[in-house]
Design an enzyme around this catalytic site. Sequence first.
Site, mmCIF file in Angstrom:
data_model
loop_
_atom_site.group_PDB
_atom_site.id
_atom_site.type_symbol
_atom_site.label_atom_id
_atom_site.label_comp_id
_atom_site.label_asym_id
_atom_site.label_seq_id
_atom_site.Cartn_x
_atom_site.Cartn_y
_atom_site.Cartn_z
ATOM 1 N N GLY A 7 11.575 -1.273 16.729
ATOM 2 C CA GLY A 7 11.197 -0.026 17.399
ATOM 3 C C GLY A 7 11.458 1.217 16.551
ATOM 4 C CB ILE A 49 20.808 -2.319 18.288
ATOM 5 C CG1 ILE A 49 20.905 -3.854 18.274
ATOM 6 C CG2 ILE A 49 20.647 -1.750 16.879
ATOM 7 C CD1 ILE A 49 22.083 -4.445 17.572
ATOM 8 C CB CYS A 53 15.397 0.148 25.124
ATOM 9 S SG CYS A 53 16.969 -0.051 24.274
ATOM 10 C CE LYS A 80 10.243 -6.321 24.571
ATOM 11 N NZ LYS A 80 10.688 -6.606 23.187
ATOM 12 C CB THR A 138 17.565 -7.563 26.824
ATOM 13 O OG1 THR A 138 17.639 -6.136 26.786
ATOM 14 C CG2 THR A 138 17.226 -8.081 25.441
ATOM 15 N N GLY A 162 12.082 -14.173 19.786
ATOM 16 C CA GLY A 162 13.028 -13.102 19.464
ATOM 17 C C GLY A 162 14.341 -13.624 18.924
ATOM 18 C CB THR A 163 17.500 -14.432 20.675
ATOM 19 O OG1 THR A 163 17.540 -13.181 21.361
ATOM 20 C CG2 THR A 163 18.909 -14.855 20.336
#
Lengths: 277, 307
Positions: free
Chosen positions: B49, B74, B133, B168, B196, B268-269
């Site tokens: 991002g 983050i 986010c 998203k 998430t 992703g992860t």
Amino acid sequence: MWQGRVKISVNEEVAPGYFRMVLNAPQVAEDAEAGQFIHIRVNDEYDPLLRRPLSIHRIISRRLKVKSLKLPDIEVLYEVVGKGTKILAGKRPGEDLDILGPLGNGFKLGCVSGTVILIAGGMGVAPLLALAEEIRREEKVKDTYVIIGARTKALVLCEDAFRDLAAKEVQVATDDGSRGYKGLATDLLQELFSTLNLKLSTTVYACGPEGMLREVAALTVAKGVPCRMSLENRMGCGVGACLGCVVRVKSLQSGVESYKRVCKDGPVFEAGEIIWE
Amino acid sequence: MKSEPNISVDIAGIKMRCPVMVASGTFGYGEEYADLLDLSRLGALVAKGITLNPRQGNPPPRIVETPAGMLNAIGWENVGLQVFLEEKLPFLKRFNTPLIVNVCGKKEEEYVQIAERLDDREGVAGLELNISCPNVRSGGLSFGREAGATQKLVAGVRRVTKLPLIVKLSPNVTDIVSIGRAAQDAGADGLSLINTLVGIAVDIKTKRPKLTNITGGLSGPAIKPVALRSVWEVAGKVDLPIIGMGGIMTGEDAVEFLLAGATAVAVGTANFVNPHAALDVAEGIREYLEENKIQDVNSLREYGKKW
């Protein structure tokens, strides 16, 4: 950087709770430098999910049966502290392990000369032994001093290995006085500083618990002695993508504060650039 | 002779050779992984991002491992739009893989300005608006928590870009379908589900949260059922292609998302655990189609509609 499955040839307890593991990983060993690490997936399950970073402890030569070929292997040293390292400790020679590496920026000896001091606390001996091997090949290094700190005698690691690498002096400090000096490794560093002429080229390399590193940074910055230290942090990707393992730093040139990635920009940093939280 | 199943998909006009992309924030700007896998084989790459100006992110610790997952906070650390355009985009353009830029902002103007400057930029295939986010105090999720705010933001960005616009969404909302509908009404071309889940991990020795930010976003296999439920719910009620994500580790996981109604998936992860994960997942999808004699991956999403 390489990722794949490699064979474990040794996995043995060298001190209570401390293990050494040898991995047949020439793909990684050939490019590896002291201070770099490998990122290990301990099994194929989802718990624990993430890889575990372990410093490269030694690069050792394995002679092949055919002809007189030699291949380098990677040796790591680890302490059983949680779920991941507990699983690692249960691995048997002959089993496979998924590893990624070599990762990170190592100690980068550059044009080191004169006196070198290595100071390790506990598991901190892991990358410093690999570094001692590299230093032995540096012709301009005159004397190498090693200081090892541990909780107690049984947990003093690699003392003989450092001696074999022709260190001028290996000093040991234990918290309980069961071996060597009773007290902190940094006390010994301070004492050593008082006996040396620090105006001559002197470099310190350190690895160990945060409290020790913080003190080493304070001592070396105060004396103007160049010092590089290897940091530890929990990591996500290990390759610099996730930004999970950052440490606060202040640029020695510009004074600008920012975060740096322990996995990619480190794990070795200049002592003076780290901002201790 | 057996014919190869079709695994190419089209998301809002973005043509992907396989239905697997790498999720924003888990793959940097591609450089970090370029040594480990061929980026030209990915379905698409969603860049970390970006905000209008560089951001330093949250103080560490920023990540903590949890059972079958991890929490991250983050906090949008990124190089900012200018450095992205000058230093990151040239590298990413070298690969024949659609690049989707994840756009973050504190205010609507920030999203709009970034979208404007990316609009006819060579090498940018689409935008993913991050309104989900959980790790920043303002912006992000504050736009994605309520249908009205979502609609206003997406409409604002829609006005300045012709690029495929993917939104998203967060699972941390009362009614994810209403947010998806709002995005559709405002002119979005696709939806990414899910970001998430907000969580906490506590250190019982220090009696403090393990993350400095206190809360973080949970990802990894632990969230897969929640992600699947979100995809299925939205796919049945909103007429937009969906990129499904949340805990995908294998081809089988991805097939679950495709059956639930997703057109494509993002890994992703799993990239942290297995740098090769996205390509392994794509291969797993292909094998599933072959084993089940399914000619086209695009037929899978019809199944969820009948559940």
